[in-house]
Design a protein around this motif. Structure first.
Motif, short mmCIF file in Angstrom:
data_model
loop_
_atom_site.label_atom_id
_atom_site.label_comp_id
_atom_site.label_asym_id
_atom_site.label_seq_id
_atom_site.Cartn_x
_atom_site.Cartn_y
_atom_site.Cartn_z
N VAL A 1 0.86 -1.17 0.00
CA VAL A 1 0.00 0.00 0.00
C VAL A 1 0.90 1.23 0.00
CG1 VAL A 1 -1.74 1.24 1.32
CG2 VAL A 1 -1.82 -1.24 1.22
N ALA A 2 0.67 2.14 -0.95
CA ALA A 2 1.52 3.32 -1.10
C ALA A 2 1.12 4.41 -0.11
CB ALA A 2 1.46 3.83 -2.54
N LEU A 3 1.44 4.19 1.16
CA LEU A 3 1.17 5.18 2.21
C LEU A 3 2.43 5.36 3.04
CD1 LEU A 3 -2.30 4.06 3.64
CD2 LEU A 3 -1.85 6.10 2.27
N TYR A 4 2.71 6.59 3.43
CA TYR A 4 3.82 6.83 4.36
C TYR A 4 3.38 6.35 5.74
CZ TYR A 4 6.46 9.53 0.98
OH TYR A 4 7.19 9.91 -0.11
N PRO A 5 4.20 5.52 6.38
CA PRO A 5 3.81 5.00 7.71
C PRO A 5 3.51 6.12 8.70
CG PRO A 5 5.83 3.94 6.92
CD PRO A 5 5.50 5.02 5.94
N ASP A 6 4.16 7.27 8.55
CA ASP A 6 3.99 8.33 9.53
C ASP A 6 2.87 9.32 9.17
OD1 ASP A 6 6.10 7.44 11.30
OD2 ASP A 6 7.47 8.01 9.69
N SER A 7 2.16 9.05 8.08
CA SER A 7 1.01 9.89 7.74
C SER A 7 -0.18 9.46 8.58
CB SER A 7 0.67 9.75 6.25
OG SER A 7 0.22 8.43 5.98
N GLU A 8 -1.21 10.30 8.63
CA GLU A 8 -2.42 9.97 9.40
C GLU A 8 -3.03 8.66 8.87
OE1 GLU A 8 -5.56 12.85 9.11
OE2 GLU A 8 -6.90 11.61 10.31
N GLU A 9 -3.08 8.57 7.53
CA GLU A 9 -3.66 7.38 6.91
C GLU A 9 -2.81 6.14 7.19
OE1 GLU A 9 -3.68 9.07 3.01
OE2 GLU A 9 -5.85 9.40 3.06
N GLY A 10 -1.49 6.31 7.09
CA GLY A 10 -0.59 5.19 7.35
C GLY A 10 -0.74 4.68 8.78
N ARG A 11 -0.81 5.62 9.73
CA ARG A 11 -0.94 5.23 11.14
C ARG A 11 -2.27 4.50 11.38
NH1 ARG A 11 1.66 10.17 12.33
NH2 ARG A 11 -0.34 11.20 12.54
N ALA A 12 -3.35 5.00 10.73
CA ALA A 12 -4.67 4.38 10.91
C ALA A 12 -4.67 2.95 10.37
CB ALA A 12 -5.74 5.21 10.21
N VAL A 13 -4.02 2.75 9.20
CA VAL A 13 -3.97 1.40 8.62
C VAL A 13 -3.17 0.47 9.53
CG1 VAL A 13 -3.00 0.05 6.69
CG2 VAL A 13 -4.37 2.09 6.22
N MET A 14 -2.03 0.94 10.03
CA MET A 14 -1.21 0.10 10.91
C MET A 14 -1.96 -0.27 12.18
SD MET A 14 2.74 1.36 10.49
CE MET A 14 2.48 3.00 11.09
N GLN A 15 -2.70 0.70 12.72
CA GLN A 15 -3.47 0.43 13.94
C GLN A 15 -4.55 -0.64 13.67
OE1 GLN A 15 -5.88 3.68 15.39
NE2 GLN A 15 -5.44 3.18 17.51
N TYR A 16 -5.21 -0.50 12.52
CA TYR A 16 -6.24 -1.47 12.13
C TYR A 16 -5.63 -2.87 12.00
CZ TYR A 16 -9.57 -4.03 9.23
OH TYR A 16 -10.41 -5.00 8.75
N LEU A 17 -4.46 -2.94 11.35
CA LEU A 17 -3.81 -4.24 11.12
C LEU A 17 -3.42 -4.88 12.44
CD1 LEU A 17 -1.51 -3.25 8.09
CD2 LEU A 17 -3.61 -4.62 7.98
N LYS A 18 -2.88 -4.04 13.34
CA LYS A 18 -2.43 -4.57 14.63
C LYS A 18 -3.61 -5.09 15.44
CE LYS A 18 0.95 -3.64 18.17
NZ LYS A 18 1.28 -2.64 19.18
N GLN A 19 -4.70 -4.30 15.44
CA GLN A 19 -5.90 -4.73 16.18
C GLN A 19 -6.47 -6.02 15.60
OE1 GLN A 19 -8.42 -1.27 15.96
NE2 GLN A 19 -7.54 -0.36 17.80
N SER A 20 -6.29 -6.21 14.28
CA SER A 20 -6.83 -7.41 13.62
C SER A 20 -5.83 -8.57 13.64
CB SER A 20 -7.18 -7.08 12.17
OG SER A 20 -7.97 -5.92 12.08
#
Ligand SMILES: [Zn+2]
Length: 238
Positions: free
Chosen positions: A186-205
């Motif tokens: 996924v072409a998102l910067y990990p430190d962007s708002e969107e990147g952080r939200a995706v990582m949080q979702y993945l971790k919770q899942s």
């Protein structure tokens, strides 16, 4: 440069790329150090950049030719069919340029992942946040066919489609002998708002991921989030 000269320049660049890439593809990539893979990728990338420059030169000539023909057509000195032919040439070159830009992006992402092979494996459920990457060894049995849930989450949250840059295996992974069949980039910067939200979702899942901050291999465009287990295993050479 004339149109014919631009053509021969492109032909020469294509020949040079195949001369460097094909022997590397034919060789067995198993057991090679990741630095060698990185070198090979750099070689193909330089080839693509030369090809891109040649196509951009050709595009300039074709746009000028289109303008010349359009003027002649408007003055009643040329049939419309020649203007349409010029348009077709411009469109074809623009398509080629877009394709090469996509290859360069794919190579950047794959190269970034290749360099990450040097990181020691994480334990089950392990999480690491370093200067170069964020990674999580979630234990959910995720496969690329489960991508829809992540895409739905992202669409609902941000009102736009998840920017997927690689779904499963790409030509760049093939070239390096990487198994990326069951992973998605996924072409998102990990430190962007969107990147952080995706990582949080993945971790919770409990879904494993590696988020690259793009500082590896000196490539800013290498930043992305790899979803799924790391594609460390070298696939059978093709
Ligand atoms: Zn990936």
């Amino acid at each position: 440069m004339s149109s014919a000269a631009a053509y021969f320049c492109i032909a020469a660049v294509i020949t040079a790329i195949f001369a460097t890439v094909i022997p590397a593809q034919a060789a067995d990539p198993r057991g090679r150090a990741s630095t060698e893979i990185a070198e090979r990728m750099k070689t193909s990338r330089e080839g693509y950049e030369r090809l891109l420059a040649a196509y951009e030169e050709q595009l300039k000539i074709q746009i000028a030719e289109y303008a010349r023909r359009k003027k002649l057509y408007q003055d009643g000195e040329l049939a419309e069919v020649y203007v349409r032919m010029a348009v077709r040439d411009v469109v074809r070159t623009r398509t080629n340029i877009t394709e090469i830009q996509r290859w360069i992006l794919e190579d950047d992402l794959a190269l970034t992942e290749a360099v990450a092979r040097t990181a020691p494996p994480l334990g089950k459920g392990g999480y690491e946040d370093s200067a170069l990457l964020v990674r999580y060894n979630g234990q959910t049995a995720w496969s690329v066919s489960d991508a829809g849930k992540i895409e739905s989450f992202f669409l609902a949250r941000f009102g736009r489609a998840l920017p997927v840059s690689a779904r499963g295996q790409t030509a760049a992974h093939d070239r390096m002998g990487f198994d990326h069949h069951n992973a998605m980039d996924v072409a998102l910067y990990p430190d962007s708002e969107e990147g952080r939200a995706v990582m949080q979702y993945l971790k919770q899942s409990g879904i494993p991921f590696i988020a690259f901050r793009g500082k590896i291999a000196g490539s800013a465009t290498g930043a992305h989030i790899h979803i799924g287990k790391p594609s460390l295993r070298l696939a059978s050479p093709r």
